[in-house]
Design a protein around this motif. Structure first.
Motif, mmCIF file in Angstrom:
data_model
loop_
_atom_site.group_PDB
_atom_site.id
_atom_site.type_symbol
_atom_site.label_atom_id
_atom_site.label_comp_id
_atom_site.label_asym_id
_atom_site.label_seq_id
_atom_site.Cartn_x
_atom_site.Cartn_y
_atom_site.Cartn_z
ATOM 1 N N GLY A 319 -1.224 4.770 6.890
ATOM 2 C CA GLY A 319 0.073 4.986 6.270
ATOM 3 C C GLY A 319 1.125 4.091 6.883
ATOM 4 O O GLY A 319 0.872 3.361 7.858
ATOM 5 N N ALA A 320 2.318 4.129 6.330
ATOM 6 C CA ALA A 320 3.405 3.254 6.782
ATOM 7 C C ALA A 320 3.646 3.402 8.277
ATOM 8 O O ALA A 320 3.828 4.509 8.783
ATOM 9 N N GLY A 321 3.632 2.274 8.975
ATOM 10 C CA GLY A 321 3.934 2.250 10.398
ATOM 11 C C GLY A 321 2.802 2.674 11.300
ATOM 12 O O GLY A 321 2.940 2.645 12.521
ATOM 13 N N LYS A 322 1.659 3.048 10.749
ATOM 14 C CA LYS A 322 0.556 3.574 11.565
ATOM 15 C C LYS A 322 -0.584 2.582 11.747
ATOM 16 O O LYS A 322 -1.401 2.748 12.661
ATOM 17 N N GLY A 323 -0.656 1.589 10.878
ATOM 18 C CA GLY A 323 -1.751 0.628 10.999
ATOM 19 C C GLY A 323 -3.092 1.282 10.763
ATOM 20 O O GLY A 323 -3.205 2.277 10.052
#
Length: 448
Positions: A319-323
């Motif tokens: 998800g966004a920002g989690k890689g």
């Protein structure tokens, strides 16, 4: 004079962005607009045949009259297909100094030629099987084999009864309300095509069977791709996505067509022919692709992966920002915005691949070469992952074929399609493109 068509194309694209039709509906509407334009032009040409009842313009054949006829044809078609944004087209006619209250269909005046050509095409398309009058609602009685799943929650064993079949998704829409979109275009195989002899004329061989090693391998392939996405691949996934509020894949290729018109300095005759051929090829691709989708009713990666890897730890985009993170297979997600995790129709074959290669094939055949030269630079953060450093990443397509291949492959990066869904879609699109171009030539050469 040439630019009058590309100017109308800009309004057509804006209409699609604002009204958000499904991809096959967009393909049909675009083809209708350019068929109306073609017929209004063909009425002046001493050789070309109209797609509907032939008539000959008795107005003088000069650039101003031809342009006026084209604008009236475009206006009538656009207001018919996109009535909710009629003001866009009203304003354009006002700028052109053309009176929209003039509804004559007399072939002795340029406005009458445009009105008559459009009326004939629009009347024909009212009963072409698309169910436009019913807002394109399904007329085939399709019922999904699976109940819906919720992408933001783990999928249980009870939620996937048929792992190889399409499955509806429930997610939060732009208004943050739960939505479960129904299958878009489930009846599209019944729509009257442009050049296809039947909707299944080029139907591909079946996709991987549920019990085959190939079914497992294609899922593993998508897992590996998603776990190792590069910034450029993420840009590709989002550039080509063409989801809601965009010009859709069919509209995307009219942007490219406009570019070729400008690049090659095409005159009005050549411009009409090119848009006519490209858009009708894409329209036929929508019918052929959706016939295969409906016939096979094949699962999307999100269903297959959550079924095959339930209870198993895999690496995936978090998800966004989690890689890339480790997660259980029943939580696997696509690299897409949360408000549109997967398009609501079956996987096999890829619409992007079919649309793109059909258009690319026509562009290649019309220009006599595969040279393209279009490029794109990412100027803003990604919608799916604003934390990714992607601003300044560029993509360039030296050939039409490269662009079509990239469009198809981008759907693997997005987690939307399997490898074979892409490859089969590309081959289907190529066949459709060759077929549609041949018929287009017969129309403007007067040999139909």
């Amino acid at each position: 004079m040439t630019n009058i068509i590309t100017e109308w194309n800009e309004l057509l694209l804006e209409a699609i962005r604002q009204t958000k039709p499904g991809p096959p509906m967009a393909a049909r509407s675009i083809a209708i607009v350019y068929t109306c334009i073609y017929d209004s032009w063909a009425a002046y040409d001493p050789i070309a045949k109209l797609t509907r009842t032939d008539f000959t313009s008795t107005a003088p054949n000069n650039p101003i009259n031809v342009s006026t006829s084209i604008s009236f044809a475009a206006y009538r078609a656009l207001t018919d297909q996109f009535p909710k944004v009629k003001s866009l087209f009203d304003n354009k006619m006002l700028q052109l100094g053309l009176d929209i209250t003039q509804t004559s269909t007399s072939a002795s005046t340029p406005l009458g030629v445009g009105n008559k050509a459009a009326k004939q095409v629009l009347t024909f398309r009212q009963t072409d099987g698309a169910n436009e009058a019913g807002n394109y609602a399904d007329t085939s009685g399709y019922v999904p084999s699976n109940n819906q799943i919720r992408p933001f929650f783990a999928t249980t064993v009870e939620e996937i009864n048929h792992p190889d079949k399409w499955q509806p998704l429930t997610y939060l829409n732009d208004e943050t309300r739960p939505a479960t979109p129904s299958y878009i275009g489930a009846h599209w195989q019944n729509v009257t095509p442009f050049a296809l002899t039947s909707s299944n004329q080029f139907r591909p061989t079946p996709p991987q069977a549920l019990t085959s090693q190939g079914f497992l391998d294609q899922a593993k392939n998508i897992i590996d791709i998603q776990a190792n996405l590069t910034p450029k691949q993420k840009v590709m996934a989002e550039y080509w996505a063409d989801g809601p509020k965009s010009e859709m894949p069919p509209g995307h290729w009219t942007i490219f067509t406009s570019y070729i018109v400008e690049r090659d300095h095409l005159n009005i005759d050549e411009t009409v022919k090119l848009f006519f051929a490209v858009t009708n090829a894409v329209f036929d691709a929508s019918i052929a692709v959706w016939e295969a989708k409906r016939f096979y009713d094949y699962c999307r990666p999100i269903t297959a992966i959550r079924h095959l890897f339930r209870g198993k730890t895999i690496k995936a985009w978090g998800g966004a920002g989690k890689g890339t993170v480790e997660m259980l297979g029943e939580n696997w997600r696509t690299f897409q915005v949360n408000t549109f995790p997967t398009p609501p129709f079956a996987e096999y074959v890829s619409g992007h691949s079919g649309f793109s290669m059909a258009a690319a094939t026509v562009l290649k055949m019309f220009t006599g070469r595969d040279d393209f030269g279009y490029f794109y630079m990412q100027t803003k953060p990604l919608a799916a992952d604003p934390t990714e450093n992607v601003v300044g990443i560029t993509m360039r397509w030296n050939t039409f074929t490269e662009a079509a291949l990239d469009a198809g492959e981008s759907r693997l990066y997005g987690g939307i399609h399997f490898y074979e869904g892409n490859v089969a879609g590309l081959e289907l699109g190529r066949k459709v493109g060759v077929n549609a171009f041949a018929k287009s030539e017969q129309y403007w050469n007067g040999t139909i």
